[in-house]
Scaffold this active site. Sequence first.
Site, PDB file in Angstrom:
ATOM      1  N   ASP A  98       0.833  -1.197   0.000  1.00  0.00           N
ATOM      2  CA  ASP A  98       0.000   0.000   0.000  1.00  0.00           C
ATOM      3  C   ASP A  98       0.872   1.253   0.000  1.00  0.00           C
ATOM      4  OD1 ASP A  98      -2.289   1.520   0.040  1.00  0.00           O
ATOM      5  OD2 ASP A  98      -2.582   1.363   2.209  1.00  0.00           O
ATOM      6  N   HIS A 106       2.992   3.350  -9.093  1.00  0.00           N
ATOM      7  CA  HIS A 106       2.900   1.906  -9.329  1.00  0.00           C
ATOM      8  C   HIS A 106       4.181   1.371  -9.960  1.00  0.00           C
ATOM      9  CE1 HIS A 106      -1.190   2.039  -8.058  1.00  0.00           C
ATOM     10  NE2 HIS A 106      -1.638   2.687  -9.119  1.00  0.00           N
ATOM     11  N   LEU A 157      11.157 -21.221  -3.746  1.00  0.00           N
ATOM     12  CA  LEU A 157      10.287 -20.194  -3.179  1.00  0.00           C
ATOM     13  C   LEU A 157       9.026 -20.152  -4.016  1.00  0.00           C
ATOM     14  CD1 LEU A 157       9.549 -17.604  -1.512  1.00  0.00           C
ATOM     15  CD2 LEU A 157      10.843 -16.295  -3.219  1.00  0.00           C
TER      16      LEU A 157
END
Length: 251
Positions: A18, A35, A129
């Site tokens: 955020d 972004h 991962l």
Amino acid sequence: MEGLDPERLPRHVAIIMDGNGRWAKKRLLNRVAGHEAGAESVRAVIETARKIGLSYLTLYAFSKENWQRPEKEIQALWQLFRRFVRSERPRMIENEIRVRHMGDSDGIPQDVYAEFQALIRDTAHFDKLTVNLALNYGGRHEIAQAARRFAEEVRAGLRAPEEMTPEVLGSYLMTADMPDPDLVIRTSGECRVSNFLLWQIAYAELYITDTLWPDFREAEFVEALREYQRRERRFGKTSEQLSEERLAPPV
């Protein structure tokens, strides 16, 4: 990694990313620039997770509620995501990182989704991962879908209503084959979970930082993990009970 106990790392870390818009506003830039900067943090966090040996990393990339944003911003987000998938593909493969999608495909532009699915297929056999990208995802929607699937099996005679338990419901969720998050990180100082993994984070440790997502890089991530290791996880037990369990001889 300095200051981290490799024996006490969380198995699964989930992050609510955020602050992209506020980061851009502070710099008198448009939201898309925020972004784009945030994408660099995604890259840094994935690299750090792989380096320190985390098993699962879930990133909240696009929520069901994000469709309410301006159309131009949404379109820019999808194209940014497509470029990110393309640019990161060689790195994901080289580092044996598995990529998975959590969420619905409905509404995602076809060219973007095709690119994403290709990356998922090409990394499906890796196990170093696992990176779950929560894309077009909502926690309530996920739970409703799980309940619907169970109900359909009851109607088909495959299950009985009394079979429903928390464990059974969990087996219908998108995270059925992975551990629940041990740690949830939220950037930008907001103190809410925003419809993210509502079922799975019941006992997760919450770490909230004022750092805006584009500024959240390796150092901030490692500090969140250090804080996690400083905490005592109780799972509803008293500290005395936990002490007794630690002192009990192995079976």
